[in-house]
Design a protein around this motif. Structure first.
Motif, PDB file in Angstrom:
ATOM      1  N   GLU A  95       0.847  -1.197   0.000  1.00 54.10           N
ATOM      2  CA  GLU A  95       0.000   0.000   0.000  1.00 54.10           C
ATOM      3  C   GLU A  95       0.886   1.252   0.000  1.00 54.10           C
ATOM      4  O   GLU A  95       1.804   1.325  -0.793  1.00 54.10           O
ATOM      5  CB  GLU A  95      -0.972  -0.072   1.174  1.00 54.10           C
ATOM      6  N   LYS A  96       0.610   2.203   0.911  1.00 52.54           N
ATOM      7  CA  LYS A  96       1.429   3.427   0.871  1.00 52.54           C
ATOM      8  C   LYS A  96       2.374   3.493   2.061  1.00 52.54           C
ATOM      9  O   LYS A  96       2.797   4.570   2.485  1.00 52.54           O
ATOM     10  CB  LYS A  96       0.509   4.650   0.845  1.00 52.54           C
ATOM     11  N   GLU A 156       2.077   0.854  -3.509  1.00 51.46           N
ATOM     12  CA  GLU A 156       2.784   2.119  -3.705  1.00 51.46           C
ATOM     13  C   GLU A 156       3.760   2.374  -2.561  1.00 51.46           C
ATOM     14  O   GLU A 156       4.002   3.500  -2.164  1.00 51.46           O
ATOM     15  CB  GLU A 156       1.765   3.258  -3.796  1.00 51.46           C
ATOM     16  N   THR A 157       4.271   1.319  -2.027  1.00 46.56           N
ATOM     17  CA  THR A 157       5.160   1.437  -0.871  1.00 46.56           C
ATOM     18  C   THR A 157       6.468   2.135  -1.242  1.00 46.56           C
ATOM     19  O   THR A 157       6.864   2.179  -2.411  1.00 46.56           O
ATOM     20  CB  THR A 157       5.428   0.028  -0.279  1.00 46.56           C
ATOM     21  N   ASP A 158       7.114   2.683  -0.245  1.00 48.78           N
ATOM     22  CA  ASP A 158       8.352   3.435  -0.466  1.00 48.78           C
ATOM     23  C   ASP A 158       9.381   2.933   0.544  1.00 48.78           C
ATOM     24  O   ASP A 158       9.148   3.002   1.745  1.00 48.78           O
ATOM     25  CB  ASP A 158       8.052   4.937  -0.229  1.00 48.78           C
ATOM     26  N   SER A 183       5.444  -4.416  -7.925  1.00 50.08           N
ATOM     27  CA  SER A 183       4.548  -3.361  -8.383  1.00 50.08           C
ATOM     28  C   SER A 183       5.364  -2.275  -9.071  1.00 50.08           C
ATOM     29  O   SER A 183       6.452  -1.916  -8.604  1.00 50.08           O
ATOM     30  CB  SER A 183       3.809  -2.771  -7.173  1.00 50.08           C
ATOM     31  N   LYS A 232       4.521   0.689  -9.138  1.00 49.55           N
ATOM     32  CA  LYS A 232       4.384   1.930  -8.360  1.00 49.55           C
ATOM     33  C   LYS A 232       5.198   1.909  -7.069  1.00 49.55           C
ATOM     34  O   LYS A 232       5.286   2.916  -6.379  1.00 49.55           O
ATOM     35  CB  LYS A 232       2.904   2.164  -8.037  1.00 49.55           C
ATOM     36  N   ALA A 233       5.744   0.761  -6.739  1.00 55.50           N
ATOM     37  CA  ALA A 233       6.558   0.686  -5.514  1.00 55.50           C
ATOM     38  C   ALA A 233       7.889   1.393  -5.766  1.00 55.50           C
ATOM     39  O   ALA A 233       8.441   1.345  -6.866  1.00 55.50           O
ATOM     40  CB  ALA A 233       6.807  -0.771  -5.141  1.00 55.50           C
ATOM     41  N   ARG A 234       8.388   2.076  -4.742  1.00 49.38           N
ATOM     42  CA  ARG A 234       9.647   2.796  -4.894  1.00 49.38           C
ATOM     43  C   ARG A 234      10.708   2.168  -3.998  1.00 49.38           C
ATOM     44  O   ARG A 234      10.476   1.963  -2.812  1.00 49.38           O
ATOM     45  CB  ARG A 234       9.441   4.257  -4.504  1.00 49.38           C
TER      46      ARG A 234
END
Lengths: 248, 354
Positions: B211-212, B241-243, B271, B273-275
């Motif tokens: 997630e975030k 969307e983890t960082d 993902s 969108k994962a950073r």
């Protein structure tokens, strides 16, 4: 005997390079087929295409298994239908023990819960047959296994999963005489009148205990000759030059 | 401290380009009653000399985090294992509910040739936003062996910081095993000072981001003693969307001849969108040392994926198997049955791979 596998006019690419060029092959239930051919002929590609390796793109033709078109199916779906590939260089998977892996795979294939102790007993017996130290069951899958143990681990997986069609890709390469004998015994144990084998090999020794139905010579991505087991002797004596020469 | 941005933590020992945003991180403070930590010390029976050793230990998160946690300490724990003793400390289990705020400070003193195993777990019992700041300092005297196992399963709205400072003397060994799997912000800093001859430090950390959520890790092995050995491993999986930031530093100080330091990180990314940001760093002020770093970051190798799928496992089953396999070295060390079962069900619940 009814048809198990039919490869129909298959053309396949790897990295945009044409490897299979209109290959045809039919294997009936209970049959043992051998594929021979010079290096780079496309033997391993054929196995990979039948197993559904996405690194190979089938541009033309179809693969049928028990009459069903499986060309578009992924590898796991093909495995669940009963196709198995013994890899030339099996992957190492740290963190997953051989026993746990086989238990998950077996449960997945059958859809039935497994009795742990019964499975362990079965595994131990099969490992004994393959002269595998039972401690390998609790070691991580193929991690630190010697070349020979990796090949035995592949045969063990085949025996546990009991596929309808087992493809053995140079399972005998890199094995010493004794190990070839053990692996060959494992293959014979697997074989019955309902399942089939497709064996890629350069080594006649692994075939000694098996009744071979057909031998195919693969060259330039096509099967250029099919005959009975006598073809193995011919290749061993004269090499491929004669057969390929006629083709060229 | 800056009240607007929170605590400045997890500093990279040597600054790099600012725009990458990994020179340091910010961790929020919270409202908690202030305490005099010295009063806690007095009850510990550690004495002034030992207290001074602990006070001088640097941590991975840094001075601001240390000051905040000590000044707001809710749970001081002092563990002393006497010379030659062997001890397994009763598990320190912290459960969080009703927006609980906990600042626990744990000091572990392992005297000469002693052995001690400490287990800390931090688990949410409801969905409320909790706050946890933990500070653990370890002093391993000559020949001592310390094992610290930590599990963290806080919920998605909770904040978690885990700060460690470790001093390892002659022939002593400290092993850190961490399962950092939860929290909205999961911040970990660890500084191990290998000051004694043949001192050894091993860290095995797993993390999980989805997630975030944010994960920020800062590990430093500082070698000052001769023939010291460090080995730091981190493994994790990133979804959604983890960082995540991982800083791993091996710092060879002049004089640490024949020291050896290894660090590695394996990150599986599922993902787009994962950073992920990883910075392995080897600082070398001594010639006679060996330092290695390795990082494997990305998706599951396609040959491995095909091999496992050819045994009947679907793509998602392979992903789950590979993530769990990469966690195995840490999970197998969680011997507390209650916590292990919570970790397993946490992963089962969260790891819905699509």
């Amino acid at each position: 005997m009814s048809e198990l596998l039919r490869v129909e006019n298959v053309h396949a690419l790897a990295d945009d390079k044409q490897i299979l060029n209109g290959l045809n092959l039919e294997i009936k239930k209970g049959e043992t087929h051998v594929i021979m051919g010079p290096n780079g002929a496309g033997k391993s590609t054929l196995d990979s295409v039948i197993m559904g390796n996405p690194q190979y793109k089938v541009t033309e033709g179809k693969v049928f298994f028990e009459g069903e078109d499986i060309t578009a199916l992924k590898a796991d779906a093909r495995a669940r239908k009963g196709i198995f590939l013994s890899f030339q260089t099996p992957e190492e998977v740290p963190g997953v023990t051989l026993e746990d892996f086989l238990r998950v795979c077996r449960r997945n294939m059958t859809g039935q819960p497994l009795k742990v102790f019964a499975f362990r007993k079965e595994l131990k017996a099969l490992m004994d047959d393959l002269d595998m130290d039972p401690s390998y069951a609790s070691r991580y899958l193929n991690v630190g296994f010697s070349g020979g143990e990796k090949k035995k681990s592949e045969i063990l997986q085949m025996l546990v999963l009991q596929p309808k069609l087992a493809m053995l890709d140079e399972t005998d390469s890199g094995l010493d005489v004794d190990a070839v004998r053990v692996v060959s015994k494992g293959i014979k144990k697997f074989k019955n009148e309902d399942n089939s084998l497709l064996i890629i090999t350069h080594n006649a020794r692994i075939l000694e205990n098996l009744d071979i139905d057909k031998v195919h010579i693969l060259y330039n991505g096509r099967i250029i000759k099919t005959a009975g087991p006598e073809l193995i002797e011919e290749v061993n004596t004269n090499g491929f030059a004669n057969i390929i020469g006629k083709e060229d | 401290m800056n009240k607007n941005t929170g605590l400045s933590v997890n500093h990279l020992p040597v600054l790099t380009w600012n725009h990458i945003g990994i020179n340091e991180a910010q961790f929020p403070e919270t409202e908690l009653a202030e305490v005099e930590f010295d009063a806690c010390y007095e009850k510990s029976g550690f004495g002034k000399e030992i207290a001074e050793i602990f006070d001088n230990i640097e941590t991975g998160m840094g001075a601001e985090a240390v000051a905040f946690t000590m000044n707001h300490c809710t749970n001081p724990i002092f563990i002393r294992v006497k010379e030659g003793e062997k001890k397994v400390i009763e598990p320190l289990k912290y459960t969080f509910a009703d927006g609980a705020k906990v600042c626990d400070v744990t000091y572990i003193l392992a005297e000469k040739n002693s052995e001690v195993s400490v287990f800390q777990s931090y688990i949410s019992e409801d969905d409320t936003a909790s706050y946890h700041a933990g500070l653990t300092k370890i002093v391993a005297l000559e020949g001592a062996k310390v094992t610290l196992i930590q599990t963290q399963l806080l919920n998605d709205s909770s904040l978690h910081s885990n700060d460690l400072g470790i001093k390892i003397e002659d022939s002593a060994k400290v092993e850190l095993v961490q399962a950092e799997l939860g929290a909205k912000m999961d911040y970990v800093g660890c500084m191990a000072l290998l000051s004694g001859y043949c001192a050894e430090f091993v860290a095995d950390t797993i993390y999980y981001g989805d997630e975030k959520r944010k994960t920020d890790l800062n590990f430093i092995a500082r070698h000052t003693g001769k023939k010291t050995v460090s080995n730091m491993k981190a493994k994790g999986a990133l979804f959604g969307e983890t960082d995540k930031v991982y800083r791993g530093t091996i710092d060879f100080i002049n004089g640490c001849k024949k020291a050896k330091g290894d660090e590695s990180e394996e990150t599986l990314i599922f993902s787009d969108k994962a950073r992920n940001r990883t910075i392995p760093l080897i600082l070398c002020d001594e010639e006679d040392v060996v330092g290695n770093h390795a990082a494997t970051i990305g998706r599951i190798n396609e040959n491995r994926m095909f091999y496992l799928m050819s045994r009947g496992l679907s793509e998602n089953e392979v992903k789950e198997l590979v993530v769990r396999a990469s966690y195995e070295s840490v999970l197998s060390r969680i011997t507390d049955e209650e916590i292990r079962s919570k970790v397993d069900s946490y992963l089962e619940r969260r790891m819905i791979i699509e």
